[in-house]
Design a protein around this motif. Structure first.
Motif, mmCIF file in Angstrom:
data_model
loop_
_atom_site.group_PDB
_atom_site.id
_atom_site.type_symbol
_atom_site.label_atom_id
_atom_site.label_comp_id
_atom_site.label_asym_id
_atom_site.label_seq_id
_atom_site.Cartn_x
_atom_site.Cartn_y
_atom_site.Cartn_z
ATOM 1 N N MET A 167 25.441 -33.285 44.551
ATOM 2 C CA MET A 167 24.885 -34.394 43.585
ATOM 3 C C MET A 167 23.502 -33.573 43.430
ATOM 4 S SD MET A 167 23.278 -37.900 44.544
ATOM 5 C CE MET A 167 25.380 -38.481 43.918
ATOM 6 N N ALA A 168 22.969 -33.223 41.437
ATOM 7 C CA ALA A 168 21.703 -32.099 40.451
ATOM 8 C C ALA A 168 20.784 -33.133 40.948
ATOM 9 C CB ALA A 168 22.016 -32.543 39.676
ATOM 10 N N ARG A 169 19.511 -33.201 41.579
ATOM 11 C CA ARG A 169 18.241 -33.259 41.084
ATOM 12 C C ARG A 169 17.822 -33.565 40.052
ATOM 13 N NH1 ARG A 169 14.549 -28.422 42.882
ATOM 14 N NH2 ARG A 169 14.870 -27.626 40.412
ATOM 15 N N LEU A 170 17.036 -34.625 40.369
ATOM 16 C CA LEU A 170 16.506 -35.702 39.459
ATOM 17 C C LEU A 170 15.601 -34.626 38.658
ATOM 18 C CD1 LEU A 170 16.544 -39.138 41.416
ATOM 19 C CD2 LEU A 170 17.935 -37.706 39.074
ATOM 20 N N SER A 171 15.870 -35.041 37.762
ATOM 21 C CA SER A 171 14.226 -34.759 36.468
ATOM 22 C C SER A 171 13.525 -35.110 36.955
ATOM 23 C CB SER A 171 14.712 -34.428 35.285
ATOM 24 O OG SER A 171 14.903 -35.501 34.159
ATOM 25 N N GLU A 172 11.769 -34.846 36.676
ATOM 26 C CA GLU A 172 10.885 -35.399 36.479
ATOM 27 C C GLU A 172 10.550 -36.583 35.824
ATOM 28 O OE1 GLU A 172 7.865 -35.608 38.888
ATOM 29 O OE2 GLU A 172 9.789 -33.452 39.646
ATOM 30 N N ALA A 205 21.331 -45.914 56.779
ATOM 31 C CA ALA A 205 21.821 -44.602 56.773
ATOM 32 C C ALA A 205 22.836 -43.755 57.303
ATOM 33 C CB ALA A 205 20.705 -44.279 57.163
ATOM 34 N N GLU A 206 23.258 -44.187 58.790
ATOM 35 C CA GLU A 206 24.826 -43.751 58.797
ATOM 36 C C GLU A 206 26.173 -44.125 57.909
ATOM 37 O OE1 GLU A 206 25.923 -41.565 62.158
ATOM 38 O OE2 GLU A 206 23.958 -41.688 61.357
ATOM 39 N N GLU A 207 25.745 -45.505 57.770
ATOM 40 C CA GLU A 207 26.678 -45.656 56.526
ATOM 41 C C GLU A 207 26.807 -45.113 55.258
ATOM 42 O OE1 GLU A 207 26.850 -49.149 52.771
ATOM 43 O OE2 GLU A 207 26.311 -50.344 55.155
ATOM 44 N N MET A 208 25.945 -44.628 54.592
ATOM 45 C CA MET A 208 25.433 -43.666 53.389
ATOM 46 C C MET A 208 25.348 -42.315 53.811
ATOM 47 S SD MET A 208 22.413 -45.611 50.746
ATOM 48 C CE MET A 208 22.947 -44.686 49.701
ATOM 49 N N GLY A 209 25.729 -42.105 55.064
ATOM 50 C CA GLY A 209 25.207 -40.160 55.660
ATOM 51 C C GLY A 209 24.083 -39.896 54.484
ATOM 52 N N HIS A 210 23.530 -40.475 54.928
ATOM 53 C CA HIS A 210 22.153 -39.918 54.514
ATOM 54 C C HIS A 210 21.077 -40.851 55.015
ATOM 55 C CE1 HIS A 210 19.878 -37.497 50.983
ATOM 56 N NE2 HIS A 210 18.985 -38.908 50.830
ATOM 57 N N ILE A 232 5.423 -48.708 58.953
ATOM 58 C CA ILE A 232 6.453 -47.150 59.279
ATOM 59 C C ILE A 232 6.964 -47.433 57.893
ATOM 60 C CG2 ILE A 232 9.431 -47.258 58.917
ATOM 61 C CD1 ILE A 232 7.975 -48.752 61.111
ATOM 62 N N ILE A 233 6.712 -45.451 57.614
ATOM 63 C CA ILE A 233 6.503 -44.442 55.899
ATOM 64 C C ILE A 233 7.912 -44.349 56.232
ATOM 65 C CG2 ILE A 233 5.478 -43.008 54.490
ATOM 66 C CD1 ILE A 233 3.333 -43.135 56.973
ATOM 67 N N VAL A 234 8.787 -44.317 55.914
ATOM 68 C CA VAL A 234 10.178 -43.721 54.945
ATOM 69 C C VAL A 234 9.864 -42.863 53.827
ATOM 70 C CG1 VAL A 234 12.479 -44.170 54.204
ATOM 71 C CG2 VAL A 234 10.812 -45.873 56.140
ATOM 72 N N SER A 235 10.601 -41.594 54.168
ATOM 73 C CA SER A 235 10.158 -40.533 52.735
ATOM 74 C C SER A 235 12.111 -40.048 52.473
ATOM 75 C CB SER A 235 9.787 -39.190 53.994
ATOM 76 O OG SER A 235 8.299 -40.258 53.418
ATOM 77 N N LEU A 236 12.623 -39.787 51.489
ATOM 78 C CA LEU A 236 14.050 -39.315 51.290
ATOM 79 C C LEU A 236 13.848 -38.303 50.476
ATOM 80 C CD1 LEU A 236 15.091 -42.860 50.576
ATOM 81 C CD2 LEU A 236 15.441 -41.961 52.879
ATOM 82 N N SER A 237 14.723 -37.152 50.673
ATOM 83 C CA SER A 237 15.398 -36.245 49.737
ATOM 84 C C SER A 237 16.184 -35.481 50.283
ATOM 85 C CB SER A 237 13.798 -35.033 50.239
ATOM 86 O OG SER A 237 14.212 -33.618 49.223
ATOM 87 N N SER A 238 16.680 -35.347 49.600
ATOM 88 C CA SER A 238 17.985 -34.404 49.544
ATOM 89 C C SER A 238 17.580 -32.761 50.035
ATOM 90 C CB SER A 238 18.805 -34.536 48.314
ATOM 91 O OG SER A 238 19.797 -35.904 48.378
ATOM 92 N N HIS A 239 18.059 -33.017 50.728
ATOM 93 C CA HIS A 239 17.672 -31.374 51.829
ATOM 94 C C HIS A 239 18.300 -29.897 50.706
ATOM 95 C CE1 HIS A 239 14.216 -33.031 53.691
ATOM 96 N NE2 HIS A 239 15.000 -33.746 54.104
ATOM 97 N N ILE A 261 14.634 -34.547 44.724
ATOM 98 C CA ILE A 261 15.205 -36.101 44.932
ATOM 99 C C ILE A 261 16.434 -36.017 44.056
ATOM 100 C CG2 ILE A 261 13.951 -38.787 44.369
ATOM 101 C CD1 ILE A 261 11.148 -36.780 44.640
ATOM 102 N N THR A 262 16.971 -36.739 44.584
ATOM 103 C CA THR A 262 18.483 -36.883 43.117
ATOM 104 C C THR A 262 19.095 -38.057 43.813
ATOM 105 O OG1 THR A 262 20.161 -36.800 45.867
ATOM 106 C CG2 THR A 262 19.501 -35.106 44.735
ATOM 107 N N GLU A 263 20.013 -38.754 42.564
ATOM 108 C CA GLU A 263 20.862 -40.141 42.437
ATOM 109 C C GLU A 263 20.236 -40.546 44.464
ATOM 110 O OE1 GLU A 263 23.840 -42.141 40.652
ATOM 111 O OE2 GLU A 263 22.643 -41.421 39.352
ATOM 112 N N ARG A 264 21.019 -40.022 45.091
ATOM 113 C CA ARG A 264 21.783 -40.660 46.210
ATOM 114 C C ARG A 264 20.151 -41.368 47.552
ATOM 115 N NH1 ARG A 264 24.124 -35.943 50.162
ATOM 116 N NH2 ARG A 264 22.068 -34.476 48.729
#
Length: 94
Positions: A1-6, A49-54, A65-72, A77-80
């Motif tokens: 999955m590709a990174r999203l543009s700004e 997160a387990e269900e999605m594998g992300h 609670i602070i949640v941070s998301l990135s596709s390492h 950042i991706t659509e995931r």
């Protein structure tokens, strides 16, 4: 999955109240009345997160609670990430 543009990230943020970009990650802060309420939310996020594998980064500060998301694996950042962010918000709608 590709990174999203700004532009794509900014468009997505308009439909994701409370989310922002910080340090190259989607980030949102959730506040709960008690510590157990915050931990219950974290447990629901963990199941999702387990269900999605992300898996998000989660910072627990008493009832905040602070949640941070990135596709390492994609280096940003991706659509995931936007999908998981929306689904996390959906946990509170239940």
């Amino acid at each position: 999955m590709a990174r999203l543009s700004e532009d794509a990230i900014q468009t997505a943020l308009t439909q994701m109240p409370g989310w922002s970009v910080a340090d190259g990650m989607l980030r949102k802060t959730y506040r709960f009345p008690t510590f157990p309420d915050g931990i219950a939310f974290v447990n629901r996020v963990a199941d999702l997160a387990e269900e999605m594998g992300h898996h998000p980064d989660i910072d627990i500060r008493y009832s905040t609670i602070i949640v941070s998301l990135s596709s390492h694996d994609e280096g940003g950042i991706t659509e995931r990430d936007t999908t998981l962010a929306r689904r996390i918000d959906g946990l509170l709608a239940r």
